[in-house]
Write a protein that holds these residues in place. Structure first.
Motif, short mmCIF file in Angstrom:
data_model
loop_
_atom_site.label_atom_id
_atom_site.label_comp_id
_atom_site.label_asym_id
_atom_site.label_seq_id
_atom_site.Cartn_x
_atom_site.Cartn_y
_atom_site.Cartn_z
N UNK A 23 6.37 25.88 48.16
CA UNK A 23 6.48 26.82 47.16
C UNK A 23 4.78 27.33 47.15
N UNK A 24 4.03 26.32 46.97
CA UNK A 24 2.63 26.81 47.16
C UNK A 24 1.91 27.18 48.56
N UNK A 28 3.79 32.92 48.18
CA UNK A 28 3.02 34.32 47.97
C UNK A 28 2.22 34.03 46.42
N UNK A 29 2.38 35.27 45.36
CA UNK A 29 1.52 35.03 44.34
C UNK A 29 2.40 34.53 43.32
N UNK A 30 3.59 34.29 43.75
CA UNK A 30 4.59 33.30 42.84
C UNK A 30 4.09 31.75 43.31
N UNK A 33 2.71 29.89 40.24
CA UNK A 33 3.29 29.85 39.26
C UNK A 33 3.34 28.31 38.74
N UNK A 34 3.52 27.92 37.58
CA UNK A 34 3.79 26.55 37.15
C UNK A 34 4.86 26.21 37.83
N UNK A 35 4.98 24.69 38.02
CA UNK A 35 6.07 23.93 38.36
C UNK A 35 6.46 22.84 37.82
N UNK A 103 9.96 34.16 46.78
CA UNK A 103 11.34 34.35 45.94
C UNK A 103 11.30 35.18 44.87
N UNK A 104 10.88 36.54 45.36
CA UNK A 104 10.75 37.56 44.28
C UNK A 104 12.16 37.82 43.31
#
Length: 248
Positions: A23-24, A28-30, A33-35, A103-104
């Protein structure tokens, strides 16, 4: 938007670590996000040594669900939902997931309340469209307050069968303020505590394996409208294990 997953045991903790890293790296920009990773004691011990770029929360599983396959997902969803109630979107991914691009479609935007996919296979639980409601599903509909006559149909992905609303929860996003995760855990505990029903209608072990998805399906029917449900595209939650069985 916040992401969430869960882990039980050291092996699944390693999988959650791979998910977090992917994910990191590829989100992308997502990917910034917090995980949240909701983990049992042994998984927390394993994760403590990894330098995981995530917040680890303790799993609070109801005793009535101990030993029930995948039941922990509902309780993990409830834990992280309470923590993330102020977020617009809670994007859940099973620890066996790997992110290869942003994963938009998990970002719900202004109008959707949930983004999801139908089940991949009917298995031992799905009901054909128009089939009578059996006692297994009748108990679930009753628990969630859903009228069986109003249940829409969906098409399973791999075996392409029309069935009553029954969804996959390997990759799914919802608005945490709706309380879907908490209701999922509550309803699952309620039906598992119904001893006579469980003994008679979950004697087939497969019916326990897929109970968590069936319960989430009825909760979603109760807490969202058809207009608020958005189907995820094929590249979100792609079932690589079923690749050879998917339509071309």
């Amino acid at each position: 938007l916040v992401f969430a997953t869960y882990a039980q045991g050291a092996a699944q903790a390693r999988k959650a670590g791979v998910l977090a890293e992917s994910l990191r790296r590829f989100g992308g920009d997502l990917g910034e996000a917090p995980l949240f990773v909701v983990a049992d004691e042994s998984a927390r011990a394993a994760l403590a040594t990894t330098g995981l770029a995530a917040t680890v929360l303790p799993l609070e599983e109801d005793a009535v669900a101990r030993g029930v396959p995948f039941a922990a997902k509902a309780y993990a969803a409830a834990v992280v939902e309470r923590r993330a109630e102020g977020a617009e979107t809670l994007a859940w991914m099973d620890p066996e997931s790997v992110v290869v691009s942003a994963p938009r479609a998990l970002d719900l935007g202004p109008s959707a309340a949930v983004a999801l996919r139908p089940v991949f296979l009917v298995n031992a639980v799905g009901l054909a469209e128009g089939a009578p409601v059996d006692a297994y599903w009748a108990r679930l509909f009753r628990e969630a307050g859903v009228d069986p006559a109003a249940v829409p149909a969906v098409e399973s992905l791999a075996d392409e069968k029309r069935i009553r609303f029954y969804v996959n929860c390997g990759v799914i996003a919802w608005r945490p303020g709706r309380g879907i995760g908490r209701e999922w855990a509550r309803a699952l505990s309620a039906v598992l505590a119904d001893g006579p029903w469980r003994q008679e209608h979950c004697a087939d072990p497969r019916r326990l394996v897929f109970l968590h998805q069936a319960v989430l399906s009825v909760v979603l029917l109760a807490r969202t409208t058809a207009q608020e449900r958005r189907w995820l595209p094929p590249d979100h939650g792609y079932p690589l294990n079923l690749h050879d069985r998917l339509p071309e």
